[in-house]
Design an enzyme around this catalytic site. Sequence first.
Site, PDB file in Angstrom:
ATOM      1  CB  SER A  25      -0.877   0.031   1.256  1.00 39.51           C
ATOM      2  OG  SER A  25      -0.047  -0.011   2.398  1.00 39.51           O
ATOM      3  CB  THR A  57      -0.330   0.876  -4.362  1.00 43.54           C
ATOM      4  OG1 THR A  57      -0.430  -0.007  -3.242  1.00 43.54           O
ATOM      5  CG2 THR A  57      -0.083   2.291  -3.896  1.00 43.54           C
ATOM      6  CE1 TYR A  58      -4.112  -1.381   0.999  1.00 41.38           C
ATOM      7  CE2 TYR A  58      -3.318  -2.605  -0.907  1.00 41.38           C
ATOM      8  CZ  TYR A  58      -3.446  -2.474   0.463  1.00 41.38           C
ATOM      9  OH  TYR A  58      -2.904  -3.422   1.288  1.00 41.38           O
ATOM     10  N   GLY A  74       5.451  -4.510  -2.429  1.00 38.51           N
ATOM     11  CA  GLY A  74       6.096  -4.447  -3.741  1.00 38.51           C
ATOM     12  C   GLY A  74       6.308  -3.030  -4.236  1.00 38.51           C
TER      13      GLY A  74
END
Length: 126
Positions: A25, A57-58, A74
């Site tokens: 995230s 991403t979030y 990642g």
Amino acid sequence: MHLSLLKAKIHRATVTHSELNYEGSIAIDGLLLEATGIREFEQVHIWDVTNGARFSTYAIRAEEGSGIMSLNGGAARHVQVGDLIIVAAFASMSEDEAKTFKPNLVYVNAHNAISHTNHSIPTQAA
């Protein structure tokens, strides 16, 4: 027809942490989430101004007032601490909604504190 428009942007934030072994995230200072209207777990796009990397991403909430911009999992492989990034979120809307919609644009200083906000980007001149 629906259009995808810029909903919110955090402009030129500084990466404070890069945590490969944390659940994936981007952790964003809660004050910046509130100012932009970006929701926790909302998809965001990250554009690294320093190295040119672009990925999604979030968002998750970091402590309010902390200045934290932490790329985790990642995503941590795409940035380094100290990189300048742009965080952007988009929204889908009808053409009628798009006519009056204004994005939340948040500009930050070197410590990721809000320096100013806007709802438009100046016209680029030659």
